[in-house]
Design a protein around this motif. Structure first.
Motif, PDB file in Angstrom:
ATOM      1  N   ASP A  72       0.802  -1.228   0.000  1.00  0.00           N
ATOM      2  CA  ASP A  72       0.000   0.000   0.000  1.00  0.00           C
ATOM      3  C   ASP A  72       0.834   1.277   0.000  1.00  0.00           C
ATOM      4  N   GLY A  73       2.138   1.143  -0.229  1.00  0.00           N
ATOM      5  CA  GLY A  73       2.979   2.335  -0.351  1.00  0.00           C
ATOM      6  C   GLY A  73       3.205   3.082   0.952  1.00  0.00           C
ATOM      7  N   ARG A  74       2.989   2.405   2.068  1.00  0.00           N
ATOM      8  CA  ARG A  74       3.215   3.040   3.363  1.00  0.00           C
ATOM      9  C   ARG A  74       4.374   2.325   4.077  1.00  0.00           C
ATOM     10  N   PRO A  75       4.983   2.961   5.067  1.00  0.00           N
ATOM     11  CA  PRO A  75       6.074   2.296   5.793  1.00  0.00           C
ATOM     12  C   PRO A  75       5.565   1.076   6.550  1.00  0.00           C
ATOM     13  N   GLY A  76       6.433   0.085   6.686  1.00  0.00           N
ATOM     14  CA  GLY A  76       5.997  -1.136   7.346  1.00  0.00           C
ATOM     15  C   GLY A  76       7.106  -1.853   8.085  1.00  0.00           C
ATOM     16  N   VAL A  77       6.712  -2.957   8.683  1.00  0.00           N
ATOM     17  CA  VAL A  77       7.625  -3.790   9.461  1.00  0.00           C
ATOM     18  C   VAL A  77       7.312  -5.244   9.136  1.00  0.00           C
ATOM     19  N   ARG A  78       8.355  -6.049   8.945  1.00  0.00           N
ATOM     20  CA  ARG A  78       8.149  -7.487   8.720  1.00  0.00           C
ATOM     21  C   ARG A  78       8.325  -8.230  10.039  1.00  0.00           C
ATOM     22  N   VAL A  79       7.350  -9.081  10.338  1.00  0.00           N
ATOM     23  CA  VAL A  79       7.354  -9.865  11.580  1.00  0.00           C
ATOM     24  C   VAL A  79       7.421 -11.350  11.233  1.00  0.00           C
ATOM     25  N   LEU A  80       8.241 -12.100  11.959  1.00  0.00           N
ATOM     26  CA  LEU A  80       8.337 -13.551  11.789  1.00  0.00           C
ATOM     27  C   LEU A  80       7.736 -14.238  13.008  1.00  0.00           C
ATOM     28  N   LEU A  81       7.025 -15.346  12.786  1.00  0.00           N
ATOM     29  CA  LEU A  81       6.462 -16.164  13.870  1.00  0.00           C
ATOM     30  C   LEU A  81       6.880 -17.613  13.663  1.00  0.00           C
ATOM     31  N   PHE A  82       7.219 -18.267  14.772  1.00  0.00           N
ATOM     32  CA  PHE A  82       7.653 -19.664  14.736  1.00  0.00           C
ATOM     33  C   PHE A  82       6.857 -20.465  15.763  1.00  0.00           C
ATOM     34  N   ALA A  83       6.526 -21.712  15.396  1.00  0.00           N
ATOM     35  CA  ALA A  83       5.844 -22.610  16.338  1.00  0.00           C
ATOM     36  C   ALA A  83       6.225 -24.048  16.012  1.00  0.00           C
ATOM     37  N   ILE A  84       5.855 -24.934  16.921  1.00  0.00           N
ATOM     38  CA  ILE A  84       6.222 -26.337  16.758  1.00  0.00           C
ATOM     39  C   ILE A  84       5.365 -27.038  15.713  1.00  0.00           C
TER      40      ILE A  84
END
Length: 303
Positions: A72-84
């Protein structure tokens, strides 16, 4: 204690290995009107996600994403999630997006990982719209527009799933005192934070309460790593030299074997560069004799 294979800048490196295990992982990109609010949503979403032992998942911010990289052309952050497991990851993803990102001013959420398999992202969160939600398809991707009080929450329907993720890469920094041990761990965390596809899920990337499997108490799956506790040197099978006064650990989760390997290498070198007068006397790693995880990161290969 294992033999020291070599000294790097006067810091002894143990001839041992970090033992890690396979995990399921996914990624999302959170955007907002400003990087501040994108990061706020990400920080809230990744709270209480240090260890699968007690949190259900491990999560962290991978990197900021510039406006010209986001949908969307806006600033962002990438988040990672881990699980079993895939089921555990799906449950944590929906709960955390629903409670922490949907609620954050101006937020939107998009897939942060391509993959042959997918997890539901907006596919179920859309029901918050109570029938007023609208689906939209752009460039082969499906999005949901959910009405909220500051406008719309835009959320991609799905995001990618990888079954090739690795959890539990680690390094332990042994130093004369807590200040030096913390300085070493901070240097390692800073170096690793510059690399893609990895997170350090503990506070500031650092854990001071390393654990071993099991306990003398029934029902406890993990307990303090007494071999690395300086105050227990005289009453347990200690792994510490007499001069060691404090130990700090970093734990690394990555989307791939190679990502974890590169992160461990960067962290080891950044800490060792401090030397024993400012940082660690010794660097080692935690393992379970090779019986727990199939990923083994030998420190001699990282020096």
């Amino acid at each position: 204690m294992p033999e020291h294979v070599m000294a790097t800048n006067g810091v002894a490196i143990d001839d041992t290995f970090a033992e890690a295990f396979g995990m399921r992982a996914t990624a999302v990109i959170i955007t907002a009107d400003s990087l501040r609010w994108a990061r706020q949503a990400a920080v809230t979403m990744t709270g209480f996600a240090t260890s699968v032992i007690g949190c259900g998942c491990e999560a962290g911010i991978d990197r900021p994403v510039s406006a010209d990289e986001t949908p969307d052309g806006r600033p962002g952050v990438r988040v990672l999630l881990f699980a079993i497991s895939t089921d555990a990851l799906q449950k944590q993803l929906e709960a955390r997006i629903g409670q922490c990102v949907l609620t954050s001013p101006g937020s939107a959420c998009y897939a942060g990982l391509d993959g042959a398999e997918h997890l539901k992202l907006g596919a179920n969160l859309r029901f918050f719209g109570d029938g007023f939600q609208i689906a939209k398809r752009l460039g082969g991707r499906r999005y949901w527009r959910v009405p909220v009080m500051d406008g719309e929450f835009v959320c991609e329907a799905t995001t990618g799933l990888t079954k090739a993720a690795v959890g539990g890469g680690n390094l332990l920094f042994l130093a004369r005192d807590r200040a030096r041990a913390l300085r070493a761990a901070e240097a390692a965390a800073r170096a690793i934070s510059k690399l893609p596809d990895v997170i350090l899920p503990f506070p500031g990337g650092i854990v001071r309460s390393g654990s071993k499997i099991g306990s003398r108490y029934r029902g406890m799956v993990a307990s303090t790593n007494d071999a690395y506790c300086p105050t227990l040197r005289a009453v347990t099978n200690s792994a510490l030299d007499d001069e060691v006064g404090a130990v700090m650990e970093i734990v690394i989760d990555g989307l791939s074997d190679q990502a974890v390997r590169e992160a461990m290498k960067a962290g080891l070198h950044a800490a060792a560069a401090l030397g024993p007068h400012k940082g660690p006397m010794r660097i080692t790693a935690g393992n379970y004799g090779g019986k727990l995880g199939k990923f083994h990161y030998h420190l001699r290969e990282l020096v």
